[in-house]
Design a protein around this motif. Structure first.
Motif, PDB file in Angstrom:
ATOM      1  N   UNK A  68       6.972  72.741  12.803  1.00  0.00           N
ATOM      2  CA  UNK A  68       6.286  72.614  14.087  1.00  0.00           C
ATOM      3  C   UNK A  68       7.372  72.573  15.163  1.00  0.00           C
ATOM      4  N   UNK A  69       7.287  73.451  16.133  1.00  0.00           N
ATOM      5  CA  UNK A  69       8.337  73.518  17.154  1.00  0.00           C
ATOM      6  C   UNK A  69       8.305  72.359  18.138  1.00  0.00           C
ATOM      7  N   UNK A 128       5.664  78.427  19.435  1.00  0.00           N
ATOM      8  CA  UNK A 128       6.116  79.044  18.200  1.00  0.00           C
ATOM      9  C   UNK A 128       5.972  78.086  17.027  1.00  0.00           C
ATOM     10  N   UNK A 129       5.921  78.668  15.866  1.00  0.00           N
ATOM     11  CA  UNK A 129       5.972  77.918  14.625  1.00  0.00           C
ATOM     12  C   UNK A 129       6.961  78.690  13.749  1.00  0.00           C
ATOM     13  N   UNK A 130       7.706  77.968  12.951  1.00  0.00           N
ATOM     14  CA  UNK A 130       8.759  78.585  12.142  1.00  0.00           C
ATOM     15  C   UNK A 130       8.393  78.500  10.669  1.00  0.00           C
ATOM     16  N   UNK A 166      18.594  82.774   3.674  1.00  0.00           N
ATOM     17  CA  UNK A 166      17.171  82.508   3.820  1.00  0.00           C
ATOM     18  C   UNK A 166      16.657  83.308   5.005  1.00  0.00           C
ATOM     19  N   UNK A 167      15.352  83.313   5.143  1.00  0.00           N
ATOM     20  CA  UNK A 167      14.702  84.055   6.225  1.00  0.00           C
ATOM     21  C   UNK A 167      13.929  83.072   7.096  1.00  0.00           C
ATOM     22  N   UNK A 168      14.090  83.211   8.390  1.00  0.00           N
ATOM     23  CA  UNK A 168      13.269  82.423   9.316  1.00  0.00           C
ATOM     24  C   UNK A 168      12.358  83.388  10.052  1.00  0.00           C
ATOM     25  N   UNK A 169      11.073  83.097   9.961  1.00  0.00           N
ATOM     26  CA  UNK A 169      10.086  83.837  10.734  1.00  0.00           C
ATOM     27  C   UNK A 169       9.723  82.954  11.922  1.00  0.00           C
ATOM     28  N   UNK A 170      10.069  83.399  13.106  1.00  0.00           N
ATOM     29  CA  UNK A 170       9.656  82.682  14.312  1.00  0.00           C
ATOM     30  C   UNK A 170       8.355  83.341  14.752  1.00  0.00           C
ATOM     31  N   UNK A 171       7.245  82.661  14.489  1.00  0.00           N
ATOM     32  CA  UNK A 171       5.934  83.216  14.793  1.00  0.00           C
ATOM     33  C   UNK A 171       5.526  82.866  16.219  1.00  0.00           C
ATOM     34  N   UNK A 172       5.054  83.876  16.931  1.00  0.00           N
ATOM     35  CA  UNK A 172       4.626  83.683  18.314  1.00  0.00           C
ATOM     36  C   UNK A 172       4.476  85.033  18.985  1.00  0.00           C
ATOM     37  N   UNK A 173       4.704  85.059  20.278  1.00  0.00           N
ATOM     38  CA  UNK A 173       4.567  86.326  20.983  1.00  0.00           C
ATOM     39  C   UNK A 173       5.249  86.302  22.330  1.00  0.00           C
ATOM     40  N   UNK A 174       5.362  87.470  22.909  1.00  0.00           N
ATOM     41  CA  UNK A 174       6.003  87.594  24.220  1.00  0.00           C
ATOM     42  C   UNK A 174       5.180  86.937  25.333  1.00  0.00           C
TER      43      UNK A 174
END
Length: 184
Positions: free
Chosen positions: A158-159, A142-144, A78-86
Motif C-alpha cells: 500500500x503506497x 499507486x499500489x506496488x 525481482x520485479x516491481x509492478x507500480x500499478x496506477x495511471x497517468x
C-alpha cells in the motif's frame, strides 16, 4: 406595555440580524472553500502536467510482464509492478521521487525490473490485475506488486504508508525496496 413591545421588537431585530449574519458567514465560508478547492485542483493539474507520464495504456501488460520474468531470471532480480495511471498524481509523484533520488534509483536498478502497470479507462488490464488479487480495489493507487524472478507474487505494498507530506518519505521507501530485493 411600550417597554415590552420595544423589548420584543429589539429581540426580534437581534434574532433577524443574527440569522442574516449566519447566512452571510455561511455563504462566505462556502465561497472560500470553493476557491480553495479550485486553487488546489489547479496546482495539482499544473504539477501533473510537469511530471513524466510513465504509464502506457496501449501496452500489452501480460506480454510485457512475461518478458520481464525471462530477464529477471537471467539477472537474478525481482520485479516491481507500480500499478496506477497517468491520471494519478500520487503515481506520478512516486515515479518522479524514485527517478530523482539517486539512492533509491540505485537500489531499484541493482535489484529490480520496474514496470508501470496501467490502470485507466483506456485499459484497465483486468486479467492482469485479477491474477494479483486486484490490489487497487483494496489500497487505491499507486499500489506496488512485488514478484520474484519467477513471477510469483511475494508482496503487495500500500503506497499510503510510504507517504510524507505531499510526497514520499525517503527512509520509508528505501526500507520497502530493501525489504523485497532478491535474496542472494
Amino acid at each position: 406595555m411600550r417597554k415590552v413591545k420595544r423589548l420584543v421588537l429589539g429581540v426580534g431585530v437581534l434574532l433577524l440580524g443574527s440569522t442574516i449574519f449566519k447566512a452571510q458567514t455561511t455563504d462566505t465560508a462556502k465561497a472560500a472553500i470553493s476557491q480553495d478547492a479550485a486553487a488546489k485542483k489547479k496546482a495539482a493539474d499544473e504539477e501533473k502536467a510537469r511530471l513524466k507520464k510513465p504509464y502506457d495504456p496501449k501496452a500489452d501488460a501480460a506480454k510485457d510482464i512475461k518478458a520481464l520474468m525471462e530477464i529477471a531470471k537471467k539477472e537474478n532480480k525481482n520485479i516491481i509492478l507500480q500499478a496506477g495511471g497517468n491520471w494519478c498524481i500520487w503515481c506520478l509523484r512516486f515515479n518522479d521521487f524514485v527517478e530523482k533520488t539517486p539512492e533509491l534509483k540505485s537500489i531499484v536498478d541493482d535489484n529490480y525490473l520496474y514496470y508501470h502497470l496501467n490502470y485507466s479507462p483506456d485499459n484497465k488490464n483486468e486479467k492482469v490485475f485479477a491474477a494479483y488479487g486486484n490490489p487497487g480495489d483494496k489500497y487505491g493507487y499507486p499500489v506496488f506488486i512485488v514478484l520474484d524472478k519467477n513471477g510469483k507474487m511475494i508482496h503487495v505494498q500500500d503506497s499510503s504508508v510510504l507517504e510524507a507530506d505531499k510526497g514520499y518519505g525517503l527512509e520509508k521507501v528505501k526500507e520497502f525496496f530493501n525489504s523485497w530485493k532478491p535474496k542472494s
